[in-house]
Design a protein around this motif. Sequence first.
Motif, mmCIF file in Angstrom:
data_model
loop_
_atom_site.group_PDB
_atom_site.id
_atom_site.type_symbol
_atom_site.label_atom_id
_atom_site.label_comp_id
_atom_site.label_asym_id
_atom_site.label_seq_id
_atom_site.Cartn_x
_atom_site.Cartn_y
_atom_site.Cartn_z
ATOM 1 N N ALA A 10 0.847 -1.202 0.000
ATOM 2 C CA ALA A 10 0.000 0.000 0.000
ATOM 3 C C ALA A 10 0.880 1.248 0.000
ATOM 4 O O ALA A 10 0.646 2.194 -0.765
ATOM 5 N N PHE A 61 1.207 4.074 -2.984
ATOM 6 C CA PHE A 61 0.914 5.475 -2.680
ATOM 7 C C PHE A 61 2.094 6.352 -3.096
ATOM 8 O O PHE A 61 1.906 7.472 -3.576
ATOM 9 N N ARG A 102 3.117 10.184 -2.717
ATOM 10 C CA ARG A 102 2.950 10.580 -1.315
ATOM 11 C C ARG A 102 3.569 9.548 -0.373
ATOM 12 O O ARG A 102 3.639 8.363 -0.692
ATOM 13 N N MET A 128 3.065 7.352 2.830
ATOM 14 C CA MET A 128 1.922 6.806 3.543
ATOM 15 C C MET A 128 2.177 6.814 5.048
ATOM 16 O O MET A 128 2.569 5.830 5.639
ATOM 17 N N ALA A 143 0.230 7.532 8.550
ATOM 18 C CA ALA A 143 -1.127 7.713 9.072
ATOM 19 C C ALA A 143 -1.273 9.022 9.840
ATOM 20 O O ALA A 143 -2.232 9.770 9.632
ATOM 21 N N VAL A 155 -3.816 12.013 8.580
ATOM 22 C CA VAL A 155 -4.923 12.410 9.450
ATOM 23 C C VAL A 155 -4.654 13.792 10.057
ATOM 24 O O VAL A 155 -5.527 14.663 10.069
ATOM 25 N N PRO A 159 -9.053 16.123 -0.453
ATOM 26 C CA PRO A 159 -9.803 14.991 -1.041
ATOM 27 C C PRO A 159 -8.991 13.698 -1.038
ATOM 28 O O PRO A 159 -9.507 12.624 -0.728
ATOM 29 N N GLU A 160 -7.690 13.815 -1.346
ATOM 30 C CA GLU A 160 -6.817 12.644 -1.373
ATOM 31 C C GLU A 160 -6.677 12.045 0.032
ATOM 32 O O GLU A 160 -6.716 10.825 0.211
ATOM 33 N N ALA A 197 -9.982 10.400 1.019
ATOM 34 C CA ALA A 197 -10.171 9.134 0.298
ATOM 35 C C ALA A 197 -9.345 8.035 0.953
ATOM 36 O O ALA A 197 -9.808 6.905 1.133
ATOM 37 N N PHE A 198 -8.102 8.373 1.342
ATOM 38 C CA PHE A 198 -7.243 7.391 2.008
ATOM 39 C C PHE A 198 -7.886 6.916 3.320
ATOM 40 O O PHE A 198 -7.963 5.716 3.595
ATOM 41 N N GLY A 223 -10.868 4.587 2.747
ATOM 42 C CA GLY A 223 -10.456 3.211 2.459
ATOM 43 C C GLY A 223 -9.972 2.505 3.706
ATOM 44 O O GLY A 223 -10.284 1.333 3.952
ATOM 45 N N LEU A 224 -9.217 3.239 4.517
ATOM 46 C CA LEU A 224 -8.647 2.680 5.753
ATOM 47 C C LEU A 224 -9.744 2.256 6.728
ATOM 48 O O LEU A 224 -9.595 1.290 7.475
ATOM 49 N N ILE A 225 -10.865 2.976 6.715
ATOM 50 C CA ILE A 225 -11.981 2.627 7.598
ATOM 51 C C ILE A 225 -12.851 1.530 6.979
ATOM 52 O O ILE A 225 -13.233 0.562 7.639
ATOM 53 N N VAL A 251 -12.429 -0.822 4.429
ATOM 54 C CA VAL A 251 -11.993 -2.187 4.115
ATOM 55 C C VAL A 251 -11.924 -3.092 5.356
ATOM 56 O O VAL A 251 -12.453 -4.200 5.327
#
Lengths: 146, 142
Positions: free
Chosen positions: B18, B22, B28, B30, B32, B36, B49-50, B53-54, B57-59, B61
């Motif tokens: 991942a 990224f 970028r 990655m 956390a 955040v 927005p990016e 979106a990350f 997905g993290l929440i 999946v």
Amino acid sequence: MMRNLFALIAGGLFGAGLLVSGMTNTVKVQGWLDIFGDWDPTLAFVLGGAIIPMAIAWNVAARRARPALGGNFPGKPGSEIDRNLVVGSVLFGMGWGLVGLCPGPAVASISWGGLGGLVFLVAMILGMLLAPALRQRMDNMALALR
Amino acid sequence: MEMDWIWGLVGGLMIGSAAAMFLLVNGRIMGASGIVGGLVDRSGWGTWPERLAFVAGLIAVPALMRPLYNVEVSTNITDNLVIIVAAGLLVGIGSRVANGCTSGHGVCGISRFSLRGIGATVFYLLAGGIGVVVFRHLLGVI
């Protein structure tokens, strides 16, 4: 749009990896840190496993001019281990050890981490908002001592 | 369980993949706490927005994957709210003052032999280890 799509996929794969590896389980994280208890080596395999693809990616990035979706690659990392890095990492490590959650797993478990998980997240966000004030305070203290 | 280290390795490879994607696709790092934190204090508002979106997905999946396990997957977080609040504050302040946490400094930093990434990892592992020893074995509060 593509940037957001790939960010969504990266976040999803990160979350899946955290769940599969057991890093959303605070018992396993604290088990790794607890060298005098029933020591759990899992975290070393997680970190080791994660570093392999990322090391390859840094090598690929070094030979490319730009990321696939344009823009620039991150600049070279600083080499100075400064006060903020040391103090911040020590504070972070203490919190991580106390409960066994770091930012990634704390967000990944938001839907099923219960009240405790939500309280942790709110406190973490509050802490993030307080961070600039601590940086400022340390800078002022350093100036006063000079 | 004895098989846990294999799942640790598999999950670790997923986390690293991942991060690799990224970097190579979005350019970028990655991390956390950086992703955040940039939303929380608005320092990364230009790329919200990016970042969002990350986080989505993290929440999403893990939420979708959790029912696939035939045993209950839990964070096993402590019930002690005082400790939870203290730990959350420390993690939030510390990761932002240090400019990174386990994913940014640990995974992304060590893999490029960044001195800062390696240094941060040494300090947070030491602090975490000492913290567990003090609070669990000496004080018995966790």
